[in-house]
Design an enzyme around this catalytic site. Sequence first.
Site, PDB file in Angstrom:
ATOM      1  N   CYS A  88       0.852  -1.185   0.000  1.00 43.05           N
ATOM      2  CA  CYS A  88       0.000   0.000   0.000  1.00 43.05           C
ATOM      3  C   CYS A  88       0.889   1.238   0.000  1.00 43.05           C
ATOM      4  O   CYS A  88       1.899   1.273   0.725  1.00 43.05           O
ATOM      5  CB  CYS A  88      -0.901   0.000   1.236  1.00 43.05           C
ATOM      6  SG  CYS A  88      -2.060   1.384   1.318  1.00 43.05           S
ATOM      7  N   HIS A 130      -9.067  -3.561  -2.105  1.00 42.54           N
ATOM      8  CA  HIS A 130      -8.078  -2.837  -1.292  1.00 42.54           C
ATOM      9  C   HIS A 130      -8.453  -1.358  -1.206  1.00 42.54           C
ATOM     10  O   HIS A 130      -8.476  -0.775  -0.117  1.00 42.54           O
ATOM     11  CB  HIS A 130      -6.684  -3.018  -1.913  1.00 42.54           C
ATOM     12  CG  HIS A 130      -5.606  -2.310  -1.187  1.00 42.54           C
ATOM     13  ND1 HIS A 130      -4.705  -2.974  -0.372  1.00 42.54           N
ATOM     14  CD2 HIS A 130      -5.246  -0.997  -1.151  1.00 42.54           C
ATOM     15  CE1 HIS A 130      -3.859  -2.091   0.140  1.00 42.54           C
ATOM     16  NE2 HIS A 130      -4.162  -0.884  -0.327  1.00 42.54           N
ATOM     17  N   GLU A 131      -8.748  -0.756  -2.357  1.00 42.82           N
ATOM     18  CA  GLU A 131      -9.110   0.668  -2.371  1.00 42.82           C
ATOM     19  C   GLU A 131     -10.466   0.890  -1.705  1.00 42.82           C
ATOM     20  O   GLU A 131     -10.667   1.888  -1.005  1.00 42.82           O
ATOM     21  CB  GLU A 131      -9.099   1.220  -3.798  1.00 42.82           C
ATOM     22  CG  GLU A 131      -7.743   1.142  -4.486  1.00 42.82           C
ATOM     23  CD  GLU A 131      -6.602   1.765  -3.703  1.00 42.82           C
ATOM     24  OE1 GLU A 131      -6.825   2.761  -2.960  1.00 42.82           O
ATOM     25  OE2 GLU A 131      -5.474   1.252  -3.810  1.00 42.82           O
TER      26      GLU A 131
END
Length: 174
Positions: A88, A130-131
Amino acid sequence: MELIPNNHPSLKQRLQVCSEDLDRQKMKDDLTACMEKNNGVGLSANQVGISERVFVMYSDVKEKEIIACFNPFITEYSKETIKMDEGCLTWPGIWLLVERPEGIVCNFEDETGEHIQVTMHGLEARIFQHEYDHMEGTNFTRKVSRLKLDMARKRAAKMKKKSLLAQSRDSSVA
């Protein structure tokens, strides 16, 4: 746009729908530029301190096709899961083995306001999830144990130290 520190309070807040007067094209362009500058595959607005429910991501990593996802949500998750290493931009150098559904059905609006529903699998589904987690005020570090996170932090610190030592040796030789 600059990335904010991983302990910034805005990263822990669930984001509401985008502002009515948001310049969506400018937001897409600015997020994309920041994502590319930092060699990412996705970037959420709250990672740069903007409280808008939007992220950009590669919808096709190989072709480097970028989409902007305004007001995203996930309607279905596949039963099949897969574990992959994830990183990330907010947590530089940290890589964690994270289990996620292999496929999703998701909805979002693009920069023109058009409503889109799409099924994603594999890496693209992982990036979207993830986002999306950022939109929900959470992140990939919460998907592993504290021990695994601590080990990853130690690995990252060790790699950073090695890199700094190599740089200092290279500069002293020159």
